[in-house]
Design a protein around this motif. Sequence first.
Motif, PDB file in Angstrom:
ATOM      1  N   ARG A 109       1.776  -9.041   3.709  1.00 53.01           N
ATOM      2  CA  ARG A 109       0.547  -8.274   3.908  1.00 53.01           C
ATOM      3  C   ARG A 109       0.859  -6.793   4.068  1.00 53.01           C
ATOM      4  N   TRP A 110       1.879  -6.497   4.852  1.00 54.96           N
ATOM      5  CA  TRP A 110       2.259  -5.107   5.094  1.00 54.96           C
ATOM      6  C   TRP A 110       2.670  -4.420   3.787  1.00 54.96           C
ATOM      7  N   LYS A 111       3.379  -5.146   2.941  1.00 57.49           N
ATOM      8  CA  LYS A 111       3.830  -4.583   1.673  1.00 57.49           C
ATOM      9  C   LYS A 111       2.650  -4.165   0.802  1.00 57.49           C
ATOM     10  N   LYS A 112       1.584  -4.959   0.808  1.00 57.22           N
ATOM     11  CA  LYS A 112       0.395  -4.630   0.020  1.00 57.22           C
ATOM     12  C   LYS A 112      -0.376  -3.464   0.632  1.00 57.22           C
ATOM     13  N   LEU A 113      -0.408  -3.403   1.963  1.00 58.31           N
ATOM     14  CA  LEU A 113      -1.173  -2.356   2.635  1.00 58.31           C
ATOM     15  C   LEU A 113      -0.562  -0.970   2.451  1.00 58.31           C
ATOM     16  N   ILE A 114       0.754  -0.903   2.400  1.00 54.33           N
ATOM     17  CA  ILE A 114       1.419   0.400   2.336  1.00 54.33           C
ATOM     18  C   ILE A 114       1.713   0.825   0.906  1.00 54.33           C
ATOM     19  N   LYS A 115       1.451  -0.047  -0.066  1.00 52.21           N
ATOM     20  CA  LYS A 115       1.787   0.254  -1.456  1.00 52.21           C
ATOM     21  C   LYS A 115       0.987   1.434  -1.975  1.00 52.21           C
ATOM     22  N   THR A 116       1.690   2.356  -2.625  1.00 53.81           N
ATOM     23  CA  THR A 116       1.053   3.503  -3.264  1.00 53.81           C
ATOM     24  C   THR A 116       1.135   3.307  -4.768  1.00 53.81           C
ATOM     25  N   ASN A 117       0.003   3.193  -5.407  1.00 48.14           N
ATOM     26  CA  ASN A 117      -0.011   2.964  -6.843  1.00 48.14           C
ATOM     27  C   ASN A 117       0.135   4.276  -7.601  1.00 48.14           C
ATOM     28  N   PRO A 118       0.668   4.225  -8.838  1.00 49.94           N
ATOM     29  CA  PRO A 118       0.733   5.442  -9.654  1.00 49.94           C
ATOM     30  C   PRO A 118      -0.656   5.993  -9.921  1.00 49.94           C
ATOM     31  N   THR A 119      -0.723   7.186 -10.445  1.00 53.90           N
ATOM     32  CA  THR A 119      -1.997   7.826 -10.722  1.00 53.90           C
ATOM     33  C   THR A 119      -2.839   6.965 -11.647  1.00 53.90           C
ATOM     34  N   THR A 120      -4.143   6.956 -11.417  1.00 55.90           N
ATOM     35  CA  THR A 120      -5.029   6.068 -12.142  1.00 55.90           C
ATOM     36  C   THR A 120      -5.544   6.674 -13.438  1.00 55.90           C
ATOM     37  N   VAL A 121      -5.118   7.908 -13.746  1.00 55.27           N
ATOM     38  CA  VAL A 121      -5.558   8.542 -14.984  1.00 55.27           C
ATOM     39  C   VAL A 121      -5.038   7.770 -16.186  1.00 55.27           C
ATOM     40  N   GLY A 122      -3.898   7.108 -16.019  1.00 56.17           N
ATOM     41  CA  GLY A 122      -3.353   6.310 -17.105  1.00 56.17           C
ATOM     42  C   GLY A 122      -1.951   6.772 -17.461  1.00 56.17           C
ATOM     43  N   PRO A 123      -0.938   5.929 -17.182  1.00 51.48           N
ATOM     44  CA  PRO A 123       0.424   6.323 -17.482  1.00 51.48           C
ATOM     45  C   PRO A 123       0.661   6.432 -18.982  1.00 51.48           C
ATOM     46  N   LYS A 174       0.338   9.229  11.675  1.00 49.50           N
ATOM     47  CA  LYS A 174      -0.683   9.958  10.913  1.00 49.50           C
ATOM     48  C   LYS A 174      -1.017   9.228   9.619  1.00 49.50           C
ATOM     49  N   VAL A 175      -0.012   8.715   8.938  1.00 50.07           N
ATOM     50  CA  VAL A 175      -0.247   7.987   7.682  1.00 50.07           C
ATOM     51  C   VAL A 175      -0.980   6.675   7.951  1.00 50.07           C
ATOM     52  N   MET A 176      -0.615   5.986   9.021  1.00 46.76           N
ATOM     53  CA  MET A 176      -1.281   4.729   9.354  1.00 46.76           C
ATOM     54  C   MET A 176      -2.752   4.967   9.676  1.00 46.76           C
ATOM     55  N   MET A 177      -3.034   6.073  10.334  1.00 47.15           N
ATOM     56  CA  MET A 177      -4.422   6.407  10.644  1.00 47.15           C
ATOM     57  C   MET A 177      -5.210   6.662   9.353  1.00 47.15           C
ATOM     58  N   THR A 178      -4.564   7.337   8.400  1.00 49.66           N
ATOM     59  CA  THR A 178      -5.217   7.621   7.128  1.00 49.66           C
ATOM     60  C   THR A 178      -5.489   6.338   6.346  1.00 49.66           C
ATOM     61  N   LYS A 179      -4.527   5.426   6.359  1.00 46.73           N
ATOM     62  CA  LYS A 179      -4.663   4.164   5.634  1.00 46.73           C
ATOM     63  C   LYS A 179      -5.452   3.119   6.421  1.00 46.73           C
ATOM     64  N   LYS A 180      -5.778   3.438   7.679  1.00 49.03           N
ATOM     65  CA  LYS A 180      -6.526   2.529   8.551  1.00 49.03           C
ATOM     66  C   LYS A 180      -5.792   1.210   8.752  1.00 49.03           C
ATOM     67  N   ILE A 181      -4.528   1.315   9.100  1.00 52.58           N
ATOM     68  CA  ILE A 181      -3.721   0.139   9.409  1.00 52.58           C
ATOM     69  C   ILE A 181      -3.102   0.325  10.788  1.00 52.58           C
ATOM     70  N   ASN A 182      -2.621  -0.751  11.382  1.00 57.26           N
ATOM     71  CA  ASN A 182      -2.026  -0.671  12.705  1.00 57.26           C
ATOM     72  C   ASN A 182      -0.711  -1.447  12.720  1.00 57.26           C
ATOM     73  N   PRO A 183       0.146  -1.211  13.716  1.00 60.12           N
ATOM     74  CA  PRO A 183       1.469  -1.837  13.764  1.00 60.12           C
ATOM     75  C   PRO A 183       1.441  -3.362  13.757  1.00 60.12           C
ATOM     76  N   ASN A 184       0.402  -3.978  14.306  1.00 60.64           N
ATOM     77  CA  ASN A 184       0.346  -5.441  14.337  1.00 60.64           C
ATOM     78  C   ASN A 184       0.344  -6.047  12.938  1.00 60.64           C
ATOM     79  N   MET A 185      -0.175  -5.316  11.974  1.00 67.02           N
ATOM     80  CA  MET A 185      -0.222  -5.815  10.601  1.00 67.02           C
ATOM     81  C   MET A 185       1.167  -5.928   9.977  1.00 67.02           C
ATOM     82  N   ALA A 186       2.138  -5.217  10.539  1.00 63.42           N
ATOM     83  CA  ALA A 186       3.491  -5.210   9.979  1.00 63.42           C
ATOM     84  C   ALA A 186       4.223  -6.516  10.233  1.00 63.42           C
ATOM     85  N   LEU A 187       3.721  -7.341  11.143  1.00 63.93           N
ATOM     86  CA  LEU A 187       4.400  -8.593  11.470  1.00 63.93           C
ATOM     87  C   LEU A 187       4.390  -9.573  10.302  1.00 63.93           C
TER      88      LEU A 187
END
Length: 215
Positions: free
Chosen positions: A199-213, A182-195
């Motif tokens: 690249r996989w590390k950048k695709l799955i990264k969740t950044n902190p809130t953009t309002v400003g820490p 479900k998360v991969m579908m939301t992020k529009k990524i597929n298992p082949n990218m994990a190889l």
Amino acid sequence: MEMNVTGTPSLDDQLKYPKVDRFTYLGSMLHQEGGCANEVNARIQKGWLKWRSITGVMCDKKMPIWLKSKAYKSIVRPVLLYGSETWALDATEETLLQATEMRMIRWSLEYTKLNHMTNDCLRAKMGIQPMADLINENRLKWYGHILRRETSDVNRKVLNMEVPGKRGRGRPRVTWKGQVDKVMMTKKINPNMALTRSRWKKLIKTNPTTVGPYA
């Protein structure tokens, strides 16, 4: 108890262990009924113990928010999320974890619900991402690690294993693999990218809130 010639208990007696419905293995709570409810409750209890041990920092009015944020992310949050790579949480368990974290943050920032500050605003002040996003990131990180292993590896075999037997009536339980898909579908990524690890590390990264820490 039978004794052998050396005076030690026999092998049969050594292999007799008491039957329990739950036990801790490698820091995680396992239950005979499955699910994550017991593990989540154990993590919350340990998280509060760790938070209370550093209240001198977290509740000190003179401490800057950036220092409180760093202490929380490096000391408390790892305890709360230990083993979250393998969790298959339902909505109740996920809400419980989030509510626990927001209570810690509100006390650290000296806000109550009467201040009418939203959770997003409080997370922005601390510069942290939502708990659910971080759990999803941990799951995908572990999923990519498994996919990069050999097909003969036990983790790869278990990943696609089908349990024999007839499924009971009613709505099926939430599965770890189902949540990952479900998360991969939301992020529009597929298992082949994990190889490709980088690249996989950048695709799955969740950044902190953009309002400003530390606002």
